[in-house]
Design a protein around this motif. Structure first.
Motif, PDB file in Angstrom:
ATOM      1  N   SER A  40       0.925  -1.164   0.061  1.00  0.00           N
ATOM      2  CA  SER A  40       0.016  -0.035   0.073  1.00  0.00           C
ATOM      3  C   SER A  40       0.907   1.204  -0.082  1.00  0.00           C
ATOM      4  O   SER A  40       1.937   1.233   0.766  1.00  0.00           O
ATOM      5  CB  SER A  40      -0.838   0.086   1.357  1.00  0.00           C
ATOM      6  N   ASP A  41       0.485   2.228  -0.746  1.00  0.00           N
ATOM      7  CA  ASP A  41       1.168   3.567  -0.734  1.00  0.00           C
ATOM      8  C   ASP A  41       0.614   4.282   0.302  1.00  0.00           C
ATOM      9  O   ASP A  41       1.256   5.524   0.706  1.00  0.00           O
ATOM     10  CB  ASP A  41       0.981   4.264  -1.940  1.00  0.00           C
ATOM     11  N   THR A  42      -0.385   3.905   1.093  1.00  0.00           N
ATOM     12  CA  THR A  42      -1.025   4.755   2.026  1.00  0.00           C
ATOM     13  C   THR A  42      -0.930   4.244   3.473  1.00  0.00           C
ATOM     14  O   THR A  42      -1.449   4.883   4.544  1.00  0.00           O
ATOM     15  CB  THR A  42      -2.521   5.200   1.746  1.00  0.00           C
ATOM     16  N   ARG A  43      -1.206   2.902   3.842  1.00  0.00           N
ATOM     17  CA  ARG A  43      -1.164   2.144   5.025  1.00  0.00           C
ATOM     18  C   ARG A  43      -0.023   2.340   5.777  1.00  0.00           C
ATOM     19  O   ARG A  43       1.155   2.119   5.398  1.00  0.00           O
ATOM     20  CB  ARG A  43      -1.619   0.701   4.812  1.00  0.00           C
TER      21      ARG A  43
ATOM     22  N   ALA B 126       9.390  -3.682  -8.054  1.00  0.00           N
ATOM     23  CA  ALA B 126      10.919  -4.230  -7.756  1.00  0.00           C
ATOM     24  C   ALA B 126      11.004  -4.362  -6.320  1.00  0.00           C
ATOM     25  O   ALA B 126      11.639  -5.549  -6.061  1.00  0.00           O
ATOM     26  CB  ALA B 126      11.981  -3.314  -8.391  1.00  0.00           C
ATOM     27  N   GLU B 127      10.749  -3.462  -5.329  1.00  0.00           N
ATOM     28  CA  GLU B 127      10.554  -3.531  -3.756  1.00  0.00           C
ATOM     29  C   GLU B 127       9.983  -4.787  -3.569  1.00  0.00           C
ATOM     30  O   GLU B 127      10.308  -5.575  -2.762  1.00  0.00           O
ATOM     31  CB  GLU B 127      10.016  -2.341  -3.275  1.00  0.00           C
ATOM     32  N   ILE B 128       8.763  -5.104  -4.190  1.00  0.00           N
ATOM     33  CA  ILE B 128       7.820  -6.084  -3.367  1.00  0.00           C
ATOM     34  C   ILE B 128       8.842  -7.654  -3.763  1.00  0.00           C
ATOM     35  O   ILE B 128       8.587  -8.510  -3.315  1.00  0.00           O
ATOM     36  CB  ILE B 128       6.497  -6.074  -4.387  1.00  0.00           C
ATOM     37  N   ALA B 129       8.809  -7.678  -5.532  1.00  0.00           N
ATOM     38  CA  ALA B 129       9.594  -8.622  -5.538  1.00  0.00           C
ATOM     39  C   ALA B 129      11.082  -9.178  -4.598  1.00  0.00           C
ATOM     40  O   ALA B 129      11.201 -10.257  -4.468  1.00  0.00           O
ATOM     41  CB  ALA B 129       9.915  -8.722  -7.206  1.00  0.00           C
ATOM     42  N   GLU B 130      11.680  -7.983  -4.316  1.00  0.00           N
ATOM     43  CA  GLU B 130      12.947  -8.262  -3.724  1.00  0.00           C
ATOM     44  C   GLU B 130      12.446  -8.700  -2.388  1.00  0.00           C
ATOM     45  O   GLU B 130      13.276  -9.795  -1.751  1.00  0.00           O
ATOM     46  CB  GLU B 130      13.673  -6.986  -3.698  1.00  0.00           C
ATOM     47  N   GLN B 131      11.328  -8.236  -1.766  1.00  0.00           N
ATOM     48  CA  GLN B 131      10.923  -8.858  -0.331  1.00  0.00           C
ATOM     49  C   GLN B 131      10.733 -10.295  -0.633  1.00  0.00           C
ATOM     50  O   GLN B 131      10.808 -10.931   0.442  1.00  0.00           O
ATOM     51  CB  GLN B 131      10.062  -7.807   0.093  1.00  0.00           C
ATOM     52  N   LEU B 132       9.822 -10.455  -1.606  1.00  0.00           N
ATOM     53  CA  LEU B 132       9.184 -11.747  -1.839  1.00  0.00           C
ATOM     54  C   LEU B 132      10.669 -13.023  -1.639  1.00  0.00           C
ATOM     55  O   LEU B 132      10.577 -13.828  -1.258  1.00  0.00           O
ATOM     56  CB  LEU B 132       8.518 -11.909  -2.906  1.00  0.00           C
ATOM     57  N   ARG B 133      11.438 -12.583  -2.720  1.00  0.00           N
ATOM     58  CA  ARG B 133      12.755 -13.150  -2.854  1.00  0.00           C
ATOM     59  C   ARG B 133      13.610 -13.294  -1.661  1.00  0.00           C
ATOM     60  O   ARG B 133      13.945 -14.673  -1.188  1.00  0.00           O
ATOM     61  CB  ARG B 133      13.715 -12.620  -4.001  1.00  0.00           C
TER      62      ARG B 133
ATOM     63  N   GLY C 249      -3.228  -6.837  -0.953  1.00  0.00           N
ATOM     64  CA  GLY C 249      -3.105  -5.137  -1.611  1.00  0.00           C
ATOM     65  C   GLY C 249      -2.408  -5.368  -3.022  1.00  0.00           C
ATOM     66  O   GLY C 249      -1.564  -6.253  -3.230  1.00  0.00           O
ATOM     67  N   GLY C 250      -2.770  -4.597  -3.801  1.00  0.00           N
ATOM     68  CA  GLY C 250      -2.114  -4.264  -5.296  1.00  0.00           C
ATOM     69  C   GLY C 250      -2.444  -5.495  -6.149  1.00  0.00           C
ATOM     70  O   GLY C 250      -1.921  -5.826  -7.260  1.00  0.00           O
ATOM     71  N   THR C 251      -3.457  -6.081  -6.024  1.00  0.00           N
ATOM     72  CA  THR C 251      -4.065  -7.203  -6.958  1.00  0.00           C
ATOM     73  C   THR C 251      -5.173  -6.525  -8.003  1.00  0.00           C
ATOM     74  O   THR C 251      -5.707  -7.344  -8.767  1.00  0.00           O
ATOM     75  CB  THR C 251      -4.664  -8.321  -6.331  1.00  0.00           C
ATOM     76  N   GLY C 252      -5.390  -5.219  -7.903  1.00  0.00           N
ATOM     77  CA  GLY C 252      -6.667  -4.919  -8.879  1.00  0.00           C
ATOM     78  C   GLY C 252      -6.239  -4.453 -10.104  1.00  0.00           C
ATOM     79  O   GLY C 252      -5.074  -4.802 -10.545  1.00  0.00           O
TER      80      GLY C 252
ATOM     81  N   ARG D  65      -1.332   1.425 -10.281  1.00  0.00           N
ATOM     82  CA  ARG D  65      -0.376   1.334  -9.102  1.00  0.00           C
ATOM     83  C   ARG D  65      -0.506  -0.077  -8.671  1.00  0.00           C
ATOM     84  O   ARG D  65       0.285  -0.545  -7.818  1.00  0.00           O
ATOM     85  CB  ARG D  65      -0.604   2.290  -8.026  1.00  0.00           C
ATOM     86  N   ASP D  66      -1.345  -0.953  -9.003  1.00  0.00           N
ATOM     87  CA  ASP D  66      -1.752  -2.318  -8.762  1.00  0.00           C
ATOM     88  C   ASP D  66      -0.626  -3.191  -9.264  1.00  0.00           C
ATOM     89  O   ASP D  66      -1.001  -3.786 -10.626  1.00  0.00           O
ATOM     90  CB  ASP D  66      -3.037  -2.827  -8.941  1.00  0.00           C
ATOM     91  N   VAL D  67       0.631  -3.603  -8.673  1.00  0.00           N
ATOM     92  CA  VAL D  67       1.658  -4.363  -9.332  1.00  0.00           C
ATOM     93  C   VAL D  67       2.155  -5.495  -8.824  1.00  0.00           C
ATOM     94  O   VAL D  67       3.121  -6.060  -8.908  1.00  0.00           O
ATOM     95  CB  VAL D  67       2.935  -3.558  -9.601  1.00  0.00           C
ATOM     96  N   THR D  68       1.396  -6.021  -7.602  1.00  0.00           N
ATOM     97  CA  THR D  68       1.583  -6.984  -6.674  1.00  0.00           C
ATOM     98  C   THR D  68       1.685  -8.299  -7.441  1.00  0.00           C
ATOM     99  O   THR D  68       2.636  -9.115  -7.030  1.00  0.00           O
ATOM    100  CB  THR D  68       0.637  -7.119  -5.425  1.00  0.00           C
ATOM    101  N   VAL D  69       0.696  -8.448  -8.135  1.00  0.00           N
ATOM    102  CA  VAL D  69       0.819  -9.594  -9.090  1.00  0.00           C
ATOM    103  C   VAL D  69       1.814  -9.926 -10.191  1.00  0.00           C
ATOM    104  O   VAL D  69       2.496 -10.958 -10.127  1.00  0.00           O
ATOM    105  CB  VAL D  69      -0.666  -9.800  -9.905  1.00  0.00           C
ATOM    106  N   GLU D  70       2.088  -8.812 -10.605  1.00  0.00           N
ATOM    107  CA  GLU D  70       3.425  -8.835 -11.407  1.00  0.00           C
ATOM    108  C   GLU D  70       4.739  -9.004 -10.677  1.00  0.00           C
ATOM    109  O   GLU D  70       5.620 -10.004 -11.087  1.00  0.00           O
ATOM    110  CB  GLU D  70       3.630  -7.565 -12.322  1.00  0.00           C
ATOM    111  N   ALA D  71       4.783  -8.378  -9.471  1.00  0.00           N
ATOM    112  CA  ALA D  71       6.005  -8.650  -8.680  1.00  0.00           C
ATOM    113  C   ALA D  71       5.985 -10.336  -8.392  1.00  0.00           C
ATOM    114  O   ALA D  71       7.002 -10.939  -8.481  1.00  0.00           O
ATOM    115  CB  ALA D  71       5.734  -8.161  -7.374  1.00  0.00           C
TER     116      ALA D  71
END
Length: 180
Positions: free
Chosen positions: A21-24, A57-64, A79-82, A86-92
């Motif tokens: 999230s950009d706001t949470r 990139a930040e999400i993928a880095e944390q997942l890795r 979050g980010g699955t819509g 800005r919804d890039v979680t699925v791609e990450a």
């Protein structure tokens, strides 16, 4: 039919929770809190919890990093699955997956259809495996996190669930990397 075999011993898994999230912030992360409270109530261990902005990139880095951590068995993001820009979680997630669990998104959509009707088409919930770790991307709403946990993950992350579950095959997720 699906059931819990009470004669078997429960095996807790170690789960990391990432809110995208950009706001949470921690104080208002209701979806993350839903997941944490449910996994703890089920008897699992919270291995880590973080909040990151909608940056692929930040999400993928944390997942890795979590997939490399032997103390983490499962990663759940919210979050980010819509469908917005800005919804890039699925791609990450897909940047990290070795294998995608295609049916996870399908089953989540089926569960969602019963709760929110055709609005379910706007979710891109996904699941996969990387480096012997399960990864699941859930929508950012507390209701979606409750539905995913209560209807899918609580059962699949319970070793006693029959006829099969994710926990019983955990030791074999990275068998292709072992010497023969």
């Amino acid at each position: 039919m699906s059931r819990i075999d009470e004669t078997m011993e429960f095996i807790p898994v170690r789960i990391a929770v990432l809110t995208v999230s950009d706001t949470r912030v921690a104080e208002d992360d209701k979806s993350g809190e839903v997941l944490v409270s449910r996994l703890l109530a089920a008897g699992h261990e919270l291995a880590d919890r973080r909040i990151l902005p909608d940056e692929r990139a930040e999400i993928a880095e944390q997942l890795r990093a979590w997939c490399e951590d032997g103390a983490i068995d499962v990663v759940i993001t919210t979050g980010g699955t819509g469908l917005t820009g800005r919804d890039v979680t699925v791609e990450a997630h897909r940047d990290v997956y070795e294998k995608e669990i295609d049916a996870f998104g399908t089953v989540f959509t089926m569960v969602s259809m019963n709760k929110i009707g055709t609005s379910a088409v706007q979710s891109r919930a996904t699941g996969g495996v990387a480096n012997g770790t399960y990864l699941f991307a859930l929508p950012g709403s507390p209701g979606a996190c409750r539905d995913a946990w209560d209807e899918i993950l609580a059962r699949q992350l319970d070793f006693r669930h029959r006829p099969c579950n994710f926990v019983e095959i955990m030791p074999r997720l990275d068998e292709h990397k072992r010497r023969k």
